[in-house]
Enzyme design. Structure first.
Site, short mmCIF file in Angstrom:
data_model
loop_
_atom_site.label_atom_id
_atom_site.label_comp_id
_atom_site.label_asym_id
_atom_site.label_seq_id
_atom_site.Cartn_x
_atom_site.Cartn_y
_atom_site.Cartn_z
N ASN A 161 40.46 34.56 48.33
CA ASN A 161 40.50 36.09 47.05
C ASN A 161 39.94 35.28 45.84
O ASN A 161 40.37 34.82 45.33
CB ASN A 161 42.31 36.18 46.14
CG ASN A 161 43.18 37.37 48.08
OD1 ASN A 161 42.54 38.52 47.87
ND2 ASN A 161 43.09 37.04 48.75
N GLU A 162 39.08 35.73 45.20
CA GLU A 162 37.67 34.68 43.87
C GLU A 162 38.41 35.28 43.01
O GLU A 162 39.76 36.45 42.98
CB GLU A 162 37.14 35.44 45.20
CG GLU A 162 35.81 35.10 45.74
CD GLU A 162 36.10 33.34 45.65
OE1 GLU A 162 36.50 32.39 45.08
OE2 GLU A 162 35.13 32.84 46.91
#
Ligand code: F6R
Length: 638
Positions: A161-162
């Site tokens: 989850n950037e």
């Protein structure tokens, strides 16, 4: 097991436990996981674990395997869901998380294959959405995650989850951040080979776990950890969403904790017990914060900088300024081997003997010139007997193309000189054939490994010759722990230590220089340093010279010591810096682009010069003399 306890602080918005060593933290996490597994077992239930990959959880998995093998911990009731997988990715590829999980954990414990879930990187794109929904459903059907284990990326990602990920995001296909791709390049040999996308559980999926442990080891995680723990909640640092979870622990080692306020600037948190070291840190910090040379700091500055209690203890700013200024002044020397016939009471090195045996340990064949090339040149110029010991062959960091070029050269040379041509043709054909079919990340054949090692050896010899080190003083150790043909190395072994002892006994140095990457829990530099520590520990008390030997640590190619830690600062003149650059240029296989450039786009010589300029600039800012460049060392007292 030592836990470093610090007072509770208002800066931290997540509970953080700091261990001295990563291995201790890993054991503590594994114990908690084992506790959950056993507790569920007793109730006849399944333990549902969310697992991570990457370097961070390896120690945890090793301890879980030990608990299984030696203490009977069974995984028969364990169901696992992995956070993520690259997309696209075949499970048998060396870089796949399926491969990783089996190698690091599943193949060594009694988990049932049907209880393992890892996102499937082989799906056709049109199947992905449905698959991700089903992954979420499977977690729900198992009763949700009892515990989610997390590492943290330098972008602040958890799972993949950037930055930009929503707090409610679910399992899905995502694009990897360029920084994550750069960090992954070490496993894929080249950045171009890293998949651009991945399947990952969402932040929302992770947040539903009943318990979360986030772990971070090593200095490279310090900055993002500080933002996660002390910053505001924001999708710019997805890990900061964890601040909203009721049952999360952050487990770190002392190096990942370095940027936390309580560690970095403890005087901002509460009362301190001041010693010389802390005083020096505080005064340097104040000088840089106020943008004033140390000797110009006033009582007012100390009060404005939350250092009133230090002021009370010292009496006034003048005393503090002088004390710290002098201490830093005394770190500067143009005589890294000691200045002959001079009073050495305030110098980093001793005057006697005037001509020393200096032993420079270099983990890879170019760390010596990159990290301390200027000092090496000075030692030679000043008449010391300088030895360089290359600890590993460094063969992994040579491009296939270069190996092929040298194989061609060897054959051409043999044919031209009519030397063993038939055999050389055979060897050459074997190299060509191997390289033609080599898979991404595949281990090189022994022949190719040999060629690559010889390329690096030749370069190191050339650099030493350029610096004036005598050929009989150049040593190639080829430590066995490194010779796996893979990025993953063996642990430090007896043979590595014995080889280090042998070289120390042979040279009986007055001073040793070594790559002191104490803050990196993994990696070749750390293992090479551990070999030196182990060797010296055994020789201490056995051989007289050890009592008299100074061990100086330089930092590897990536970072410099913090200015407050520096104990010897060797000024480098503009001419010397140029000579150092030329010595680094001898390492042609690492030039232009290296196989392992790390997360920095600059070439090694540029990083090195930038770093040496920066240290000189810092000394200048603190109000000391202005030099072109400075190489810095810390003395390790063993
Ligand atoms: C791995 C994962 C990632 C890593 C993170 C840190 O499954 O989801 O978030 O935990 O990139 O990686 P390492 O531990 O290699 O520094």
């Amino acid at each position: 097991m030592e836990v470093l306890n610090y007072p509770e602080t208002t800066f931290e918005k997540l509970p953080v436990v700091i261990f001295e060593h990563a291995a201790q933290g890993a054991i503590r996490i594994a114990q908690e996981i084992a506790g959950i597994i056993r507790h569920k077992q007793q109730k006849g239930k399944k333990a549902v674990l969310g697992l991570a990959t990457g370097s961070s959880p390896i120690g945890v998995y090793q301890e879980l395997i030990r608990l299984h093998q030696q203490e009977g911990l069974s995984f028969a009731n364990v169901v696992t869901f992995n956070l993520d997988e690259y997309y696209p990715m075949q499970p048998d590829e060396l870089q796949s998380y399926v491969y990783f999980m089996h190698e690091q954990l599943f193949d060594h414990v009694d988990i049932l294959p049907e209880n393992i879930h890892i996102p499937d990187g082989t799906l056709a794109i049109e199947q992905v959405k449905e698959y991700c929904q089903a992954y979420e459903q499977q977690i729900k059907d198992c009763g949700g995650l009892d515990l989610q284990l997390l590492g943290i990326g330098r972008t602040g990602h958890i799972g993949f989850n950037e930055p930009g990920s929503a707090s409610t995001s679910v399992t899905r296909l995502v694009k990897l951040d360029p920084l994550t791709i750069t960090d992954a390049a070490k496993d894929f040999i080249k950045e171009e080979f890293v998949p651009l996308r991945a399947l990952t559980m969402g932040v929302g999926t992770i947040m539903k776990a009943r318990r979360i442990i986030l772990m971070a080891w090593g200095e490279s995680k310090a900055r993002i950890l500080q933002q996660t723990v002390e910053g505001r909640i924001s999708d710019e640092v997805p890990a900061s969403f964890l601040q909203n979870h009721p049952n999360v622990s952050v487990v770190v080692d002392q190096w990942a904790a370095l940027e936390l306020t309580r560690i970095k600037t403890p005087w901002l948190v509460g009362m301190c017990s001041w010693d010389d070291n802390l005083i020096r840190r505080a005064v340097i910090w104040l000088s840089l914060k106020m943008q004033k040379p140390i000797l110009k700091l006033t009582d007012e500055d100390y009060k404005d900088g939350s250092l009133s209690d230090l002021l009370v203890e010292a009496g006034n700013a003048y005393n503090l300024n002088i004390k710290v200024f002098n201490a830093i002044q005394h770190t500067i020397t143009g005589w890294p081997g000691g200045k002959p016939n001079s009073n050495d009471a305030q110098r980093p090195e001793r005057a006697v003997p005037a001509s020393k045996r200096s032993l420079v340990f270099s983990p890879h064949p170019d760390d010596d010139v990159i990290s301390m090339g200027g000092t090496l040149l000075r030692l030679v110029d000043q008449g010391h007997e300088v030895h360089v010991a290359y600890q590993t062959s460094g063969n992994l960091a040579v491009f296939d193309d270069d190996a092929r070029r040298f194989a061609d050269f060897a054959l051409d040379f043999a044919e031209k000189q009519q030397l063993g041509v038939a055999q050389m043709r055979q060897e050459h054909a074997a190299v060509v054939e191997f390289l033609k079919h080599k898979k991404l990340g595949e281990e090189d054949s022994l022949l190719v490994q040999d060629i690559k090692a010889l390329i690096r050896k030749g370069e190191a010899m050339a650099a030493c010759r350029f610096c004036g080190v005598q050929e009989q003083h150049i040593h190639f150790m080829n430590m066995p722990f490194y010779e796996t043909g893979q990025v993953k190395k063996k642990p430090l072994g007896e043979a590595d230590i014995e080889e280090t002892i042998a070289i120390l006994q042979q040279i009986r140095p007055h001073q040793i220089f070594a790559a002191g990457d104490l803050r990196d829990p993994h990696g070749t530099h750390r293992i090479c340093l551990d070999a030196i520590f182990a060797a010296l520990a055994r020789l201490k008390g056995q051989e007289e010279w050890v009592e008299d030997c100074y061990l100086w640590l330089y930092r590897g190619a990536w970072q410099e010591w913090d200015v407050q830690e520096i104990e010897m600062a060797v000024p480098i003149s503009p001419e010397e810096l140029l000579r150092k650059r030329k010595a680094i240029f001898k390492h042609q296989s690492q030039k232009d682009s290296a196989v392992f450039p790390g997360n920095d786009k600059r070439e090694f010589w540029q990083r090195s010069e930038d770093r040496n300029h920066a240290t000189a600039k810092l000394y200048d800012k603190l109000g000391l003399a202005e030099y072109e460049a400075i190489e810095a060392f810390v003395r390790y007292r063993f």
